[in-house]
Design an enzyme around this catalytic site. Structure first.
Site, PDB file in Angstrom:
ATOM      1  N   ASP A  34      -8.159  12.562   7.924  1.00  0.00           N
ATOM      2  CA  ASP A  34      -6.854  12.390   8.581  1.00  0.00           C
ATOM      3  C   ASP A  34      -6.454  10.921   8.432  1.00  0.00           C
ATOM      4  OD1 ASP A  34      -8.308  10.986  10.451  1.00  0.00           O
ATOM      5  OD2 ASP A  34      -8.096  12.480  12.054  1.00  0.00           O
ATOM      6  N   ALA A  35      -5.450  10.479   9.199  1.00  0.00           N
ATOM      7  CA  ALA A  35      -4.921   9.131   8.983  1.00  0.00           C
ATOM      8  C   ALA A  35      -5.863   8.028   9.464  1.00  0.00           C
ATOM      9  CB  ALA A  35      -3.568   9.009   9.683  1.00  0.00           C
ATOM     10  N   GLY A  36      -6.874   8.367  10.244  1.00  0.00           N
ATOM     11  CA  GLY A  36      -7.783   7.335  10.764  1.00  0.00           C
ATOM     12  C   GLY A  36      -8.912   7.000   9.793  1.00  0.00           C
TER      13      GLY A  36
ATOM     14  N   ILE B 245      -8.532   3.533   2.137  1.00  0.00           N
ATOM     15  CA  ILE B 245      -7.946   4.456   3.110  1.00  0.00           C
ATOM     16  C   ILE B 245      -6.759   5.128   2.429  1.00  0.00           C
ATOM     17  CG2 ILE B 245      -6.849   4.620   5.393  1.00  0.00           C
ATOM     18  CD1 ILE B 245      -9.731   3.538   5.448  1.00  0.00           C
ATOM     19  N   LEU B 246      -6.743   6.453   2.441  1.00  0.00           N
ATOM     20  CA  LEU B 246      -5.635   7.170   1.789  1.00  0.00           C
ATOM     21  C   LEU B 246      -4.383   7.102   2.659  1.00  0.00           C
ATOM     22  CD1 LEU B 246      -7.726  10.154   0.470  1.00  0.00           C
ATOM     23  CD2 LEU B 246      -6.564   8.430  -0.938  1.00  0.00           C
TER      24      LEU B 246
ATOM     25  N   ARG C  94       0.827  -1.222   0.000  1.00  0.00           N
ATOM     26  CA  ARG C  94       0.000   0.000   0.000  1.00  0.00           C
ATOM     27  C   ARG C  94       0.849   1.255   0.000  1.00  0.00           C
ATOM     28  NH1 ARG C  94      -5.665  -1.082   1.294  1.00  0.00           N
ATOM     29  NH2 ARG C  94      -5.966   1.141   1.255  1.00  0.00           N
TER      30      ARG C  94
ATOM     31  N   ASN D 111     -13.976  14.140   2.794  1.00  0.00           N
ATOM     32  CA  ASN D 111     -14.695  12.887   2.554  1.00  0.00           C
ATOM     33  C   ASN D 111     -16.162  13.081   2.901  1.00  0.00           C
ATOM     34  OD1 ASN D 111     -14.975  10.006   2.083  1.00  0.00           O
ATOM     35  ND2 ASN D 111     -15.157   9.779   4.295  1.00  0.00           N
ATOM     36  N   THR D 112     -17.002  12.319   2.232  1.00  0.00           N
ATOM     37  CA  THR D 112     -18.407  12.279   2.630  1.00  0.00           C
ATOM     38  C   THR D 112     -18.720  10.878   3.130  1.00  0.00           C
ATOM     39  OG1 THR D 112     -20.691  12.496   1.907  1.00  0.00           O
ATOM     40  CG2 THR D 112     -19.110  11.922   0.209  1.00  0.00           C
ATOM     41  N   HIS D 113     -19.431  10.817   4.262  1.00  0.00           N
ATOM     42  CA  HIS D 113     -19.685   9.531   4.925  1.00  0.00           C
ATOM     43  C   HIS D 113     -21.180   9.410   5.230  1.00  0.00           C
ATOM     44  CE1 HIS D 113     -18.783   6.001   7.305  1.00  0.00           C
ATOM     45  NE2 HIS D 113     -19.580   6.474   8.235  1.00  0.00           N
TER      46      HIS D 113
HETATM   47  C1  GRF Z   1     -21.946   7.499  -0.507  1.00  0.00           C
HETATM   48  O1  GRF Z   1     -23.030   7.283   0.354  1.00  0.00           O
HETATM   49  C2  GRF Z   1     -20.659   7.629   0.258  1.00  0.00           C
HETATM   50  O2  GRF Z   1     -20.769   8.333   1.445  1.00  0.00           O
HETATM   51  C3  GRF Z   1     -20.371   6.173   0.534  1.00  0.00           C
HETATM   52  O3  GRF Z   1     -20.667   5.534  -0.686  1.00  0.00           O
HETATM   53  C4  GRF Z   1     -21.649   6.285  -1.379  1.00  0.00           C
HETATM   54  C5  GRF Z   1     -21.090   6.638  -2.713  1.00  0.00           C
HETATM   55  O4  GRF Z   1     -22.088   6.946  -3.621  1.00  0.00           O
HETATM   56  N1  GRF Z   1     -19.049   5.965   1.027  1.00  0.00           N
HETATM   57  P1  GRF Z   1     -21.756   7.475  -5.110  1.00  0.00           P
HETATM   58  O5  GRF Z   1     -20.688   6.561  -5.706  1.00  0.00           O
HETATM   59  O6  GRF Z   1     -21.303   8.895  -5.009  1.00  0.00           O
HETATM   60  O7  GRF Z   1     -23.064   7.333  -5.834  1.00  0.00           O
END
Ligand code: GRF
Length: 207
Positions: free
Chosen positions: A140-142, A93-94, A66, A106-108
């Protein structure tokens, strides 16, 4: 000069599409300059190609470890001179080189710190929460541990399964990601410890 976004994807790329659509208006203040992925043949890459945005793929499995993948990914990203990297459904994980070189958002699909990791929606349903949501945060790293930029709640409805709940979260998530990335581009941001403040106009500062 427009603020340069590089978006990383692993799947369907609907968050990427929302950013591409927003960035087609000059007033948004940011341009998607490239899209990177960790796998081939995904709709996220096809969306970028249809819009004429350059793409690249770096597969972890093509490297001895990695660390070498991280090194190469950092070089590929740097080639596009992004101001901000957006991890939008990127399921890796980056590594330290990418994180040291660029700010990453990031979006979660959960209200962190609840339900980090790759199965956030499934885990929230299994726990039986009545409210979940989405989080836009600095990386971050986590694993999903970086400073929170914004969150929005989504109710869990009677009869929800993983798919129906995730689709409702994603509708909210796309709008929140587009809004926050646009504000970061137009207004700048400051990070003090775990607090991210938008609106410094001077760009990125970390205290
Ligand atoms: C999103 O809900 C993101 O938070 C999650 O996977 C989904 C990705 O959706 N990790 P898309 O590929 O942008 O449609």
């Amino acid at each position: 000069m427009s603020f340069r976004l590089l978006v990383l994807v692993s799947g369907s790329g609907t968050n990427l599409q929302a950013l591409l659509d927003a960035a087609s208006d000059d007033a948004y203040g940011a341009t998607v300059v490239a899209v990177g992925a960790d796998r081939d043949d995904i709709e996220g890459l096809a969306r970028a190609e249809r819009t004429g945005v350059p793409t690249f793929v770096e597969r972890v499995g093509d490297y001895p470890d990695r660390d070498k993948w991280d090194e190469r990914l950092a070089v590929r990203i740097a080639g596009h001179r992004p101001d901000l990297v957006v991890s939008a459904g990127f399921m890796k994980i980056l590594g330290p080189r990418v994180l040291a070189a660029f700010p990453v958002v990031n979006t979660h699909p959960a209200l962190l710190p609840a339900f980090p990791g790759a199965h956030a929606v499934r885990d929230a349903l299994a726990y039986g929460v009545r409210v979940t949501g989405c989080t836009v945060h600095l990386v971050d790293a986590g694993v999903d541990t970086g400073p929170v930029i914004a969150q929005e709640a989504v109710p869990v409805l009677e009869g929800d399964d993983e798919k129906s709940l995730h689709e409702r979260i994603k509708t909210v998530e796309r709008a929140l990601l587009v809004e926050m990335v646009g504000r970061m581009a137009r207004e700048g941001w400051t990070t003090t410890g775990r607090t991210v403040r938008l609106g410094t106009t001077s760009g990125r500062t970390t205290k």
